[in-house]
Enzyme design. Structure first.
Site, mmCIF file in Angstrom:
data_model
loop_
_atom_site.group_PDB
_atom_site.id
_atom_site.type_symbol
_atom_site.label_atom_id
_atom_site.label_comp_id
_atom_site.label_asym_id
_atom_site.label_seq_id
_atom_site.Cartn_x
_atom_site.Cartn_y
_atom_site.Cartn_z
ATOM 1 N N ASP A 109 -69.119 -8.773 -7.224
ATOM 2 C CA ASP A 109 -69.685 -9.788 -6.327
ATOM 3 C C ASP A 109 -71.199 -9.617 -6.339
ATOM 4 O OD1 ASP A 109 -69.702 -11.809 -4.236
ATOM 5 O OD2 ASP A 109 -70.253 -10.191 -2.873
ATOM 6 N N SER A 110 -71.886 -10.591 -5.763
ATOM 7 C CA SER A 110 -73.337 -10.487 -5.638
ATOM 8 C C SER A 110 -73.737 -9.367 -4.666
ATOM 9 C CB SER A 110 -73.890 -11.816 -5.133
ATOM 10 O OG SER A 110 -73.248 -12.178 -3.933
ATOM 11 N N GLU A 118 -73.406 -11.331 7.477
ATOM 12 C CA GLU A 118 -73.948 -9.998 7.146
ATOM 13 C C GLU A 118 -74.612 -9.335 8.334
ATOM 14 O OE1 GLU A 118 -76.138 -9.413 3.508
ATOM 15 O OE2 GLU A 118 -74.557 -10.414 2.365
HETATM 16 N N1 DGL Z 1 -70.882 -13.931 -2.711
HETATM 17 C C1 DGL Z 1 -71.501 -15.219 -2.556
HETATM 18 C C2 DGL Z 1 -70.430 -16.324 -2.713
HETATM 19 O O1 DGL Z 1 -69.271 -16.111 -2.493
HETATM 20 C C3 DGL Z 1 -72.198 -15.352 -1.232
HETATM 21 C C4 DGL Z 1 -73.447 -14.518 -1.125
HETATM 22 C C5 DGL Z 1 -74.515 -14.921 -2.105
HETATM 23 O O2 DGL Z 1 -75.107 -16.012 -1.982
HETATM 24 O O3 DGL Z 1 -74.740 -14.140 -3.023
HETATM 25 O O4 DGL Z 1 -70.771 -17.417 -3.071
#
Ligand code: DGL
Length: 270
Positions: free
Chosen positions: A12-13, A154
């Site tokens: 994930d990011s 967050e």
């Molecule tokens: N993980 C991202 C998503 O599900 C959300 C957080 C981000 O913008 O990196 O789109």
């Protein structure tokens, strides 16, 4: 090492993909999991497709060095803009969160009017709309970006007045579309389920992509005969590209328990 005992890779990011990891832990209790959160370059939502693709290639390259048997692109933004591209580059089984969430929404809707909320990148890509209408082209999809929900989740602004006000601002146009199903198309949104449901109306069914994705992972592993034997004790490893302390600190909100050990890696090496 037998393929079945190799870990599932999840990226994930940042910390949000822990909502997907949580469901994978729950639904696949004997699977080993290696999680990577790209905390040095989060968020992906406001970025261009080009850069999200580049980051995603590096993230998968890193997970590949860990010998994983399948990779879940837990980030909705990366799934939306990069999954097809990544599938052309890597041989490894890859899956995203868009198709499982879309399939679940199509199954649930009775009115054929589905809402989708996500980051700016996810909504701009129209990936959910395309995936839903590929299953049933008569379905009407109404998609809206809700970028501030990421920071609110967050920061732990789960049940605050400010969060309700922002949700009202974002969701009022969607409410007018008389949807009966709403896809939570972002890793962070399951944390705000209560607020979203109150504002959009309790008669609207919320689809949690994280839950649907974990079910899909299970299905794929069964089909490929790659499930880890049921009696084994799972091992979980967590990696980030920056600031492991902060990841640990907010992990509980997303995972339901605090991650104990997180290792920092240099993602630019991949
Ligand atoms: N993980 C991202 C998503 O599900 C959300 C957080 C981000 O913008 O990196 O789109």
């Amino acid at each position: 090492m037998k393929v079945s005992s190799r870990a599932i890779g999840i990226f994930d990011s940042g910390v949000g993909g822990l909502t997907v990891a949580k469901e994978v832990f729950k639904k696949l209790p004997s699977e080993n999991v290696i999680y990577f959160g790209d905390t040095a370059r989060t968020p992906y939502g406001p970025r261009s497709a080009e850069i999200v693709k580049k980051f995603s290639v590096q993230n998968i390259s890193f997970l590949s060095t860990q010998g994983v048997k399948l990779i879940v692109v837990a980030c909705n933004t990366a799934s939306a803009v990069a999954l097809d591209y990544l599938k052309r580059i890597f041989q490894l089984p890859l899956m995203g969160v868009i198709e499982p969430g879309s399939r679940a929404a199509v199954k649930v809707t009775e009115s054929g009017r589905i809402g989708v909320i996500g980051t700016a990148g996810t909504i701009r890509s129209k990936s959910y709309t395309k995936a839903i209408q590929k299953i049933d082209k008569k379905i009407k999809v109404f998609d809206y970006p809700c970028p501030l929900f990421v920071s609110l989740a967050e920061e732990g602004y789960i049940n605050k007045k400010a969060t309700y006000l922002i949700a009202q601002e974002y969701l009022t146009p969607l409410k007018k579309q008389k949807i009966d199903t709403l896809v939570l198309g972002c890793t962070h949104y399951p944390l705000l389920k209560k607020v979203i449901s109150t504002v959009i109306g309790e008669n609207v069914t919320l689809i949690d992509s994280a839950e649907e994705t974990a079910l899909e992972v299970k299905k794929i592993l069964e089909q490929k005969d790659m499930m880890n034997p049921a009696n084994s004790e799972p091992a979980y490893r967590f990696y980030v590209s920056d600031f492991p302390e902060k990841f640990i600190q907010i992990s509980e909100r997303f995972l339901g328990e605090k991650v104990k050990k997180v290792k920092k890696i240099d993602i630019n090496k991949y």
